[in-house]
Design a protein around this motif. Structure first.
Motif, short mmCIF file in Angstrom:
data_model
loop_
_atom_site.label_atom_id
_atom_site.label_comp_id
_atom_site.label_asym_id
_atom_site.label_seq_id
_atom_site.Cartn_x
_atom_site.Cartn_y
_atom_site.Cartn_z
N ASP A 270 87.97 79.09 -31.98
CA ASP A 270 86.76 79.87 -31.68
C ASP A 270 85.67 78.97 -31.08
O ASP A 270 84.93 79.39 -30.19
CB ASP A 270 86.25 80.56 -32.93
CG ASP A 270 87.09 81.78 -33.31
OD1 ASP A 270 87.86 82.27 -32.45
OD2 ASP A 270 86.98 82.23 -34.47
N GLN A 271 85.58 77.74 -31.57
CA GLN A 271 84.62 76.79 -31.00
C GLN A 271 84.94 76.48 -29.54
O GLN A 271 84.05 76.42 -28.69
CB GLN A 271 84.60 75.50 -31.81
CG GLN A 271 84.07 75.61 -33.21
CD GLN A 271 84.17 74.28 -33.95
OE1 GLN A 271 83.84 73.23 -33.41
NE2 GLN A 271 84.65 74.33 -35.19
N VAL A 272 86.23 76.27 -29.27
CA VAL A 272 86.66 75.98 -27.90
C VAL A 272 86.35 77.15 -26.98
O VAL A 272 85.83 76.99 -25.87
CB VAL A 272 88.16 75.63 -27.86
CG1 VAL A 272 88.65 75.53 -26.42
CG2 VAL A 272 88.44 74.34 -28.61
N ARG A 273 86.64 78.35 -27.44
CA ARG A 273 86.39 79.55 -26.63
C ARG A 273 84.89 79.71 -26.36
O ARG A 273 84.49 80.06 -25.25
CB ARG A 273 86.96 80.78 -27.33
CG ARG A 273 88.48 80.77 -27.39
CD ARG A 273 89.04 81.89 -28.28
NE ARG A 273 88.62 83.20 -27.84
CZ ARG A 273 87.87 84.03 -28.56
NH1 ARG A 273 87.45 83.69 -29.78
NH2 ARG A 273 87.53 85.20 -28.08
N ALA A 274 84.08 79.44 -27.37
CA ALA A 274 82.63 79.57 -27.19
C ALA A 274 82.12 78.51 -26.22
O ALA A 274 81.26 78.80 -25.37
CB ALA A 274 81.94 79.43 -28.55
N ALA A 275 82.64 77.29 -26.33
CA ALA A 275 82.16 76.20 -25.48
C ALA A 275 82.57 76.36 -24.03
O ALA A 275 81.85 75.95 -23.12
CB ALA A 275 82.68 74.86 -26.02
N THR A 276 83.73 76.97 -23.80
CA THR A 276 84.26 77.09 -22.44
C THR A 276 84.06 78.46 -21.82
O THR A 276 84.23 78.64 -20.62
CB THR A 276 85.77 76.78 -22.43
OG1 THR A 276 86.46 77.72 -23.27
CG2 THR A 276 86.04 75.36 -22.92
N GLY A 277 83.71 79.45 -22.65
CA GLY A 277 83.58 80.81 -22.16
C GLY A 277 84.91 81.50 -21.91
O GLY A 277 84.96 82.58 -21.31
N ALA A 278 85.99 80.90 -22.38
CA ALA A 278 87.33 81.45 -22.16
C ALA A 278 87.66 82.47 -23.23
O ALA A 278 87.30 82.33 -24.39
CB ALA A 278 88.37 80.33 -22.17
N ALA A 279 88.37 83.52 -22.81
CA ALA A 279 88.81 84.53 -23.78
C ALA A 279 89.98 84.03 -24.61
O ALA A 279 90.10 84.37 -25.79
CB ALA A 279 89.20 85.82 -23.04
N LYS A 280 90.84 83.20 -23.98
CA LYS A 280 92.02 82.72 -24.67
C LYS A 280 92.24 81.23 -24.40
O LYS A 280 91.70 80.68 -23.44
CB LYS A 280 93.27 83.50 -24.24
CG LYS A 280 93.27 84.96 -24.65
CD LYS A 280 94.60 85.63 -24.31
CE LYS A 280 94.62 87.07 -24.81
NZ LYS A 280 95.95 87.72 -24.58
N VAL A 281 93.03 80.62 -25.27
CA VAL A 281 93.42 79.23 -25.08
C VAL A 281 94.95 79.14 -25.01
O VAL A 281 95.66 80.07 -25.38
CB VAL A 281 92.93 78.33 -26.23
CG1 VAL A 281 91.42 78.40 -26.37
CG2 VAL A 281 93.61 78.70 -27.56
N ASP A 282 95.44 78.02 -24.51
CA ASP A 282 96.86 77.69 -24.60
C ASP A 282 97.00 76.58 -25.63
O ASP A 282 96.17 75.67 -25.70
CB ASP A 282 97.40 77.21 -23.25
CG ASP A 282 97.42 78.31 -22.20
OD1 ASP A 282 97.49 79.49 -22.58
OD2 ASP A 282 97.36 77.99 -21.00
N LEU A 283 98.04 76.67 -26.44
CA LEU A 283 98.29 75.67 -27.49
C LEU A 283 99.52 74.84 -27.13
O LEU A 283 100.59 75.39 -26.90
CB LEU A 283 98.52 76.36 -28.83
CG LEU A 283 97.38 77.23 -29.38
CD1 LEU A 283 97.79 77.85 -30.71
CD2 LEU A 283 96.09 76.42 -29.53
#
Length: 265
Positions: free
Chosen positions: A103-116
């Motif tokens: 959630d921190q990564v999404r907030a910082a980047t504005g991305a809806a999703k991440v890849d793991l």
């Protein structure tokens, strides 16, 4: 008795040694110059999801920098996630911490999703997050490198060697074949949600035995390095350093057909 307990725990940790990452890195949107080699084009990376590299049990902070550096060089926004308490604790607790970090990564980047992109225990932590903690709506692609999806007899052998129940290391107990956590994790659909699931395994994996326990069912793309590159020798720790393995990761993240480069360095 205290010394004996410490030695036992150290021995168990050494047997299951999987490099961890540096302390929780602050999520960043920074990118570096892209490479267009082997289908991971700059265009693909430019609009790509942020990538979170999820580490495993113990290890040194620099262990995941090589794969993170490759990803950054290809234009991806990358952060490295270290499991809480070096991954010794309950995998379910580590998954809850990962949920917060994503959630921190999404907030910082504005991305809806991440890849793991996950290694070893990190693959189980990430699967628990996706399956039980809402990650299916926040993860686009999942790639595991040498994760004991069905457990590993190496963890079971620690008990046989007289070190008790994994010398008290909870995550080791949970990675044993037949553990309660793995029974819950592997019940029903291995690949829930719209997540695109890929696993990578190697015949020379010293820590995931049998090797095929690193694969998933239910439509996952399961890649055995030596099925494509019979002469390629890659160990468990080597999966985060190996060029052929990275070529697979890059193709998956770019949405390209998987055709490992057997000569990548």
């Amino acid at each position: 008795m205290l010394l004996r307990t410490i030695l036992a725990a150290t021995a168990a940790a050494t047997v299951l040694l999987v490099p961890a990452t540096a302390a929780h890195a602050e999520p960043t949107a920074a990118t570096t110059t892209s490479s267009t080699a082997e289908g991971a084009t700059a265009e693909a990376a430019a609009g790509a999801n942020p990538v979170v590299v999820v580490g495993g049990l113990i290890g040194i902070s620099i262990a995941y920098e090589p794969i993170a550096a490759r990803l950054r060089a290809d234009g991806y926004r990358v952060s490295i996630y270290q499991l809480p308490n070096l991954g010794f604790g309950d995998i379910r607790e580590s998954a809850r911490a990962l949920a917060s970090y994503v959630d921190q990564v999404r907030a910082a980047t504005g991305a809806a999703k991440v890849d793991l992109v996950t290694h070893s225990e990190g693959g189980l932590v990430s699967r628990w997050y996706v399956k039980f903690l809402g990650g299916a709506d926040k993860v686009d692609r999942y790639v595991s490198l040498g994760s004991p999806q069905q457990g590993t007899y190496v963890a079971n052998i620690i008990n046989f060697l007289g070190l008790g129940s994994c010398a008290g290391i909870v995550a080791c107990q949970q990675m044993s074949v037949g553990s309660g956590l793995l029974t819950d994790l592997n019940a029903g659909d291995d690949t829930p949600g719209a997540v695109r699931w890929t696993t990578v395994r190697t015949w020379q994996d010293e820590l995931v035995r049998p090797v095929d326990n690193a694969a998933l069912a239910d439509g996952a793309a399961n890649v055995l390095v030596q099925a494509w590159c019979p002469l390629r020798i890659v160990g468990h720790l080597g999966l985060v350093l190996d060029g052929t393995t990275y070529s697979i990761v890059r193709q998956v993240l770019a949405g390209a057909t998987i055709r490992p480069n057997c000569f990548a360095v």
